[in-house]
Structure formats: structure tokens, C-alpha cells
Scaffold this motif. Structure first.
Motif, PDB file in Angstrom:
ATOM      1  N   LEU A 173       4.708   3.248   3.749  1.00  0.00           N
ATOM      2  CA  LEU A 173       3.348   2.751   3.600  1.00  0.00           C
ATOM      3  C   LEU A 173       2.354   3.647   4.327  1.00  0.00           C
ATOM      4  N   PRO A 174       1.163   3.819   3.776  1.00  0.00           N
ATOM      5  CA  PRO A 174       0.144   4.646   4.432  1.00  0.00           C
ATOM      6  C   PRO A 174      -0.276   4.093   5.799  1.00  0.00           C
ATOM      7  N   ARG A 175      -0.426   2.782   5.930  1.00  0.00           N
ATOM      8  CA  ARG A 175      -0.846   2.184   7.204  1.00  0.00           C
ATOM      9  C   ARG A 175       0.291   1.439   7.879  1.00  0.00           C
ATOM     10  N   GLY A 176       0.983   0.596   7.156  1.00  0.00           N
ATOM     11  CA  GLY A 176       2.093  -0.166   7.707  1.00  0.00           C
ATOM     12  C   GLY A 176       1.742  -1.630   7.885  1.00  0.00           C
ATOM     13  N   TYR A 177       2.763  -2.456   7.767  1.00  0.00           N
ATOM     14  CA  TYR A 177       2.621  -3.903   7.928  1.00  0.00           C
ATOM     15  C   TYR A 177       2.841  -4.250   9.400  1.00  0.00           C
ATOM     16  N   LEU A 182      -1.179 -12.404  -8.858  1.00  0.00           N
ATOM     17  CA  LEU A 182       0.020 -11.991  -9.576  1.00  0.00           C
ATOM     18  C   LEU A 182       0.703 -10.812  -8.899  1.00  0.00           C
ATOM     19  N   SER A 183      -0.057  -9.815  -8.477  1.00  0.00           N
ATOM     20  CA  SER A 183       0.566  -8.640  -7.870  1.00  0.00           C
ATOM     21  C   SER A 183       1.231  -8.981  -6.539  1.00  0.00           C
ATOM     22  N   VAL A 184       0.679  -9.945  -5.808  1.00  0.00           N
ATOM     23  CA  VAL A 184       1.283 -10.358  -4.536  1.00  0.00           C
ATOM     24  C   VAL A 184       2.655 -10.971  -4.791  1.00  0.00           C
ATOM     25  N   VAL A 185       2.730 -11.882  -5.755  1.00  0.00           N
ATOM     26  CA  VAL A 185       3.997 -12.535  -6.081  1.00  0.00           C
ATOM     27  C   VAL A 185       4.997 -11.519  -6.629  1.00  0.00           C
ATOM     28  N   LEU A 186       4.546 -10.666  -7.513  1.00  0.00           N
ATOM     29  CA  LEU A 186       5.440  -9.675  -8.115  1.00  0.00           C
ATOM     30  C   LEU A 186       5.987  -8.706  -7.077  1.00  0.00           C
ATOM     31  N   LEU A 187       5.128  -8.182  -6.217  1.00  0.00           N
ATOM     32  CA  LEU A 187       5.593  -7.255  -5.184  1.00  0.00           C
ATOM     33  C   LEU A 187       6.565  -7.937  -4.224  1.00  0.00           C
ATOM     34  N   THR A 190      -4.997  -1.095   1.556  1.00  0.00           N
ATOM     35  CA  THR A 190      -4.528   0.268   1.258  1.00  0.00           C
ATOM     36  C   THR A 190      -3.046   0.256   0.918  1.00  0.00           C
ATOM     37  N   ASP A 191      -2.267  -0.495   1.689  1.00  0.00           N
ATOM     38  CA  ASP A 191      -0.823  -0.560   1.461  1.00  0.00           C
ATOM     39  C   ASP A 191      -0.494  -1.305   0.172  1.00  0.00           C
ATOM     40  N   VAL A 192      -1.234  -2.369  -0.122  1.00  0.00           N
ATOM     41  CA  VAL A 192      -0.999  -3.113  -1.364  1.00  0.00           C
ATOM     42  C   VAL A 192      -1.312  -2.220  -2.566  1.00  0.00           C
ATOM     43  N   ALA A 193      -2.404  -1.469  -2.501  1.00  0.00           N
ATOM     44  CA  ALA A 193      -2.751  -0.553  -3.599  1.00  0.00           C
ATOM     45  C   ALA A 193      -1.666   0.509  -3.761  1.00  0.00           C
ATOM     46  N   PHE A 194      -1.144   1.023  -2.645  1.00  0.00           N
ATOM     47  CA  PHE A 194      -0.051   1.997  -2.696  1.00  0.00           C
ATOM     48  C   PHE A 194       1.168   1.388  -3.376  1.00  0.00           C
ATOM     49  N   GLN A 242       1.316  -1.186  -5.447  1.00  0.00           N
ATOM     50  CA  GLN A 242       1.053  -1.434  -6.868  1.00  0.00           C
ATOM     51  C   GLN A 242       1.257  -0.161  -7.681  1.00  0.00           C
ATOM     52  N   ASP A 243       0.765   0.974  -7.173  1.00  0.00           N
ATOM     53  CA  ASP A 243       0.944   2.249  -7.858  1.00  0.00           C
ATOM     54  C   ASP A 243       2.413   2.656  -7.852  1.00  0.00           C
ATOM     55  N   PHE A 244       3.087   2.446  -6.731  1.00  0.00           N
ATOM     56  CA  PHE A 244       4.507   2.774  -6.607  1.00  0.00           C
ATOM     57  C   PHE A 244       5.316   1.954  -7.615  1.00  0.00           C
ATOM     58  N   TYR A 245       5.016   0.658  -7.716  1.00  0.00           N
ATOM     59  CA  TYR A 245       5.676  -0.225  -8.676  1.00  0.00           C
ATOM     60  C   TYR A 245       5.500   0.303 -10.097  1.00  0.00           C
ATOM     61  N   ARG A 246       4.257   0.639 -10.431  1.00  0.00           N
ATOM     62  CA  ARG A 246       3.971   1.157 -11.776  1.00  0.00           C
ATOM     63  C   ARG A 246       4.749   2.436 -12.050  1.00  0.00           C
ATOM     64  N   ARG A 247       4.793   3.316 -11.079  1.00  0.00           N
ATOM     65  CA  ARG A 247       5.484   4.593 -11.284  1.00  0.00           C
ATOM     66  C   ARG A 247       6.977   4.409 -11.516  1.00  0.00           C
ATOM     67  N   ILE A 248       7.635   3.617 -10.672  1.00  0.00           N
ATOM     68  CA  ILE A 248       9.087   3.510 -10.821  1.00  0.00           C
ATOM     69  C   ILE A 248       9.485   2.680 -12.033  1.00  0.00           C
TER      70      ILE A 248
END
Length: 164
Positions: A51-55, A92-97, A121-125, A127-133
Motif C-alpha cells: 500500500l502507498p500509505r498503509g493501514y 460496493l468496492s469496500v465489500v468486494l475488496l 489513497t490506499d483504497v484507490a490503489f 481498486q486499481d490493483f483489483y481491476r488489473r489482476i
């Protein structure tokens, strides 16, 4: 036409009812070719990320490295009947991730509450990661250097951007 209301507990029953009946197993399995075995071995179903920032958890510990598995059809159907998603489609993206992230640092139980408390920032990362894989099958991105205008490819799954 009658509408059927399903709660989250009934999703498995509903989806199992829609699934085709399993075909009986044959006594003799066809011999597998070496090429087919090699293709099966190369299928990657889990991808590591940073993650760019971290949880930041409740104890103040920062978790940056994690892994995400490929989504199944059930993963994409389940949020559609979630009441939180019905009330707010952006959820939806929160549940899916939360369903496809298998680990985040030392956290192995990643649920919607964890994703809710992540930085945008991390959620957007993710979401993009999910789409890519799930769409493209890899974690590489084509980029262009703003100074020299040279094109090259970076792997989004490992290391911080800009580090070598």
C-alpha cells in the motif's frame, strides 16, 4: 411475477440452487499432457501488494504489505445483495475488496471495517490493483517518464514507486 428477497445468510443457498448439477465422475480420467500440466502450474491466483500509505490498526501499527486473490463470480455477486451496498452503491468496492484481500500485514481477517478505515489513497490503489489482476491478469503498468518521455513498464505489486 414474484420477487424473492434474500438475506446475506441465504446467498449460499440461492447461488447453490442456481449452479448446474455436478456431472458424474468418469472411472477413467484422460491422460494429461505435459503442456496442460505446465499451464495449470503457471496460473497465479494470489498477488502480493504494498500500500502507498498503509493501514493503521487500533494499536497504531502500520500494515503495508498484503495479498489479494483473484475474484470469483460469487465474490462479485455477494455485494449486490448486501444491504449496505443497496443503501449506498459506493460501498460496493469496500465489500468486494474485503472479500478478496487475504492478508494485510499481520491481519488475516480482513473485513469491511478494515477497508473502511483505510486511507482513500490506499483504497484507490487497491481498486486499481483489483481491476488489473482480474481483468488484465497481471500487475504491470505501462508508464512514460515525464522528463525523457521514455516508455517502460513497472510492476505495481512490489516495492514503492520510484524505488529500484
Amino acid at each position: 411475477m414474484r420477487r424473492r428477497t434474500v438475506t446475506s445468510g441465504g446467498l449460499d443457498e440461492l447461488l447453490d440452487g442456481l449452479a448446474p448439477a455436478p456431472t458424474p465422475a468418469r472411472e477413467e480420467a484422460p491422460a494429461s499432457s505435459p503442456a496442460r500440466d505446465r499451464d495449470r502450474e503457471e496460473l497465479r491466483t494470489e498477488f502480493d501488494f504494498e500500500l502507498p500509505r498503509g493501514y493503521v490498526d487500533d494499536e497504531g501499527q502500520v500494515h503495508r504489505r498484503g495479498s489479494m486473490r483473484l475474484a470469483t463470480a460469487r465474490d462479485e455477486l455477494r455485494p449486490q445483495i448486501d444491504l449496505r451496498v443497496k443503501e449506498n452503491p459506493a460501498y460496493l468496492s469496500v465489500v468486494l475488496l474485503s472479500q478478496v484481500i487475504t492478508q494485510l500485514g499481520t491481519i488475516t481477517d480482513v473485513h469491511a471495517g478494515v477497508v473502511e478505515r483505510m486511507y482513500a489513497t490506499d483504497v484507490a490503489f487497491l481498486q486499481d490493483f483489483y481491476r488489473r489482476i482480474n481483468s488484465e491478469g497481471h500487475t504491470h503498468a505501462a508508464v512514460t517518464c515525464p522528463l525523457c518521455h521514455g516508455s517502460f513498464e513497472v510492476d505495481l505489486s512490489g516495492g514503492r514507486l520510484g524505488e529500484s
